[in-house]
Write a protein that holds these residues in place. Structure first.
Motif, mmCIF file in Angstrom:
data_model
loop_
_atom_site.group_PDB
_atom_site.id
_atom_site.type_symbol
_atom_site.label_atom_id
_atom_site.label_comp_id
_atom_site.label_asym_id
_atom_site.label_seq_id
_atom_site.Cartn_x
_atom_site.Cartn_y
_atom_site.Cartn_z
ATOM 1 N N ARG A 117 0.843 -1.207 0.000
ATOM 2 C CA ARG A 117 0.000 0.000 0.000
ATOM 3 C C ARG A 117 0.876 1.254 0.000
ATOM 4 O O ARG A 117 0.536 2.262 -0.624
ATOM 5 C CB ARG A 117 -0.945 -0.014 1.208
ATOM 6 C CG ARG A 117 -1.844 1.196 1.298
ATOM 7 C CD ARG A 117 -2.692 1.328 0.027
ATOM 8 N NE ARG A 117 -3.284 2.650 -0.047
ATOM 9 C CZ ARG A 117 -4.559 2.865 -0.270
ATOM 10 N NH1 ARG A 117 -5.382 1.855 -0.456
ATOM 11 N NH2 ARG A 117 -5.014 4.091 -0.336
ATOM 12 N N TYR A 120 1.724 1.974 -3.542
ATOM 13 C CA TYR A 120 0.607 2.623 -4.234
ATOM 14 C C TYR A 120 0.517 4.104 -3.856
ATOM 15 O O TYR A 120 0.412 4.975 -4.726
ATOM 16 C CB TYR A 120 -0.713 1.916 -3.916
ATOM 17 C CG TYR A 120 -1.918 2.686 -4.404
ATOM 18 C CD1 TYR A 120 -2.332 2.587 -5.730
ATOM 19 C CD2 TYR A 120 -2.621 3.533 -3.554
ATOM 20 C CE1 TYR A 120 -3.416 3.309 -6.196
ATOM 21 C CE2 TYR A 120 -3.704 4.259 -4.011
ATOM 22 C CZ TYR A 120 -4.101 4.149 -5.330
ATOM 23 O OH TYR A 120 -5.162 4.873 -5.785
ATOM 24 N N ASP A 121 0.529 4.387 -2.560
ATOM 25 C CA ASP A 121 0.404 5.772 -2.090
ATOM 26 C C ASP A 121 1.517 6.647 -2.647
ATOM 27 O O ASP A 121 1.286 7.788 -3.046
ATOM 28 C CB ASP A 121 0.405 5.831 -0.564
ATOM 29 C CG ASP A 121 -0.847 5.229 0.055
ATOM 30 O OD1 ASP A 121 -1.869 5.084 -0.659
ATOM 31 O OD2 ASP A 121 -0.806 4.881 1.252
ATOM 32 N N VAL A 124 1.005 7.496 -6.420
ATOM 33 C CA VAL A 124 0.045 8.580 -6.596
ATOM 34 C C VAL A 124 0.668 9.913 -6.184
ATOM 35 O O VAL A 124 0.514 10.921 -6.880
ATOM 36 C CB VAL A 124 -1.256 8.283 -5.815
ATOM 37 C CG1 VAL A 124 -2.192 9.481 -5.830
ATOM 38 C CG2 VAL A 124 -1.953 7.046 -6.391
ATOM 39 N N ARG A 129 -1.264 8.365 -12.399
ATOM 40 C CA ARG A 129 -2.725 8.277 -12.359
ATOM 41 C C ARG A 129 -3.131 7.148 -11.403
ATOM 42 O O ARG A 129 -2.530 6.073 -11.416
ATOM 43 C CB ARG A 129 -3.287 7.984 -13.744
ATOM 44 C CG ARG A 129 -3.084 9.078 -14.746
ATOM 45 C CD ARG A 129 -3.753 8.766 -16.080
ATOM 46 N NE ARG A 129 -3.773 7.369 -16.480
ATOM 47 C CZ ARG A 129 -2.806 6.760 -17.177
ATOM 48 N NH1 ARG A 129 -1.736 7.425 -17.539
ATOM 49 N NH2 ARG A 129 -2.924 5.496 -17.515
ATOM 50 N N PRO A 130 -4.157 7.381 -10.567
ATOM 51 C CA PRO A 130 -4.570 6.342 -9.610
ATOM 52 C C PRO A 130 -4.919 5.002 -10.253
ATOM 53 O O PRO A 130 -4.617 3.952 -9.686
ATOM 54 C CB PRO A 130 -5.786 6.964 -8.920
ATOM 55 C CG PRO A 130 -5.530 8.435 -9.001
ATOM 56 C CD PRO A 130 -4.876 8.644 -10.346
ATOM 57 N N ALA A 133 -1.647 3.346 -11.078
ATOM 58 C CA ALA A 133 -1.003 2.975 -9.807
ATOM 59 C C ALA A 133 -1.672 1.739 -9.211
ATOM 60 O O ALA A 133 -1.003 0.879 -8.652
ATOM 61 C CB ALA A 133 -1.056 4.145 -8.825
ATOM 62 N N ARG A 134 -2.986 1.640 -9.369
ATOM 63 C CA ARG A 134 -3.698 0.475 -8.837
ATOM 64 C C ARG A 134 -3.271 -0.814 -9.545
ATOM 65 O O ARG A 134 -3.121 -1.852 -8.919
ATOM 66 C CB ARG A 134 -5.210 0.663 -8.950
ATOM 67 C CG ARG A 134 -5.953 -0.523 -8.364
ATOM 68 C CD ARG A 134 -7.434 -0.317 -8.327
ATOM 69 N NE ARG A 134 -8.086 -1.528 -7.917
ATOM 70 C CZ ARG A 134 -8.366 -1.854 -6.669
ATOM 71 N NH1 ARG A 134 -8.051 -1.037 -5.697
ATOM 72 N NH2 ARG A 134 -8.968 -2.985 -6.384
ATOM 73 N N TRP A 137 0.005 -1.683 -8.144
ATOM 74 C CA TRP A 137 -0.210 -2.158 -6.771
ATOM 75 C C TRP A 137 -0.726 -3.592 -6.776
ATOM 76 O O TRP A 137 -0.269 -4.418 -5.988
ATOM 77 C CB TRP A 137 -1.190 -1.230 -6.055
ATOM 78 C CG TRP A 137 -1.656 -1.736 -4.733
ATOM 79 C CD1 TRP A 137 -0.917 -1.840 -3.583
ATOM 80 C CD2 TRP A 137 -2.965 -2.205 -4.407
ATOM 81 N NE1 TRP A 137 -1.700 -2.354 -2.574
ATOM 82 C CE2 TRP A 137 -2.958 -2.582 -3.056
ATOM 83 C CE3 TRP A 137 -4.140 -2.339 -5.135
ATOM 84 C CZ2 TRP A 137 -4.081 -3.079 -2.416
ATOM 85 C CZ3 TRP A 137 -5.262 -2.829 -4.499
ATOM 86 C CH2 TRP A 137 -5.219 -3.199 -3.160
#
Length: 162
Positions: A117, A120-121, A124, A129-130, A133-134, A137
């Motif tokens: 996590r 991921y954080d 971002v 872009r989220p 990134a997801r 992740w």
């Protein structure tokens, strides 16, 4: 536009293996941190500060070359998140001999889900872009240390409740 985020000084130390473009899981290039890098993890009730020593070697994001054509490359916005993720995964697995020698006492490792996590954080935070990134992740969450798709985790027995 100048970034407000500080970046570490890193240098390339090894080019990609010959088969990197042909075989997607061959080793990519390696990089070396030229100065200490400090960062904090504050996620899921876990909070700690870390210092990555100068000379730490990492491979940026371990993205199979097949996915590069879809925009998932190991460089760019994911460099610092990958440095921190690689270091935390190293700590999670007990640390390489080199890292143990440099740190003396290994720091406390976050749980695997906190490590992933944090990746991921940071992606971002660094401007990815989220949605992209997801996807990255999901890759580390499933195939990284403690991941559900790692063969080493397939046969671990789950603790039974009393």
């Amino acid at each position: 536009m100048k970034s407000l985020l500080n970046t570490p000084d890193i240098e390339p130390i090894k080019d990609a293996d010959f088969l990197f473009g042909i075989w997607p899981w061959a080793r990519g290039p390696m990089w070396e941190l030229q100065e200490p890098w400090s960062f904090s993890v504050d996620n899921g009730g876990f909070k700690a500060d870390y210092l990555i020593p100068e000379g730490y070697r990492f491979d940026k994001a371990s993205v199979p070359s097949y996915f590069w054509s879809f925009g998932f490359t190991p460089d760019g916005l994911c460099t610092v998140p990958a440095l921190e993720h690689d270091f935390l995964c190293d700590v999670y697995s007990g640390g390489s001999e080199w890292l143990q020698e440099q740190l003396g006492k290994m720091p406390e490792s976050p749980p695997a889900q906190v490590i992933h996590r944090h990746f991921y954080d940071k992606l971002v935070l660094w401007g990815m872009r989220p949605g992209k990134a997801r996807v990255m992740w999901e890759g580390v969450r499933n195939f990284g240390p403690g991941g559900r798709m790692r063969p080493s985790s397939w046969f671990k027995r789950k603790a039974k409740l009393p």
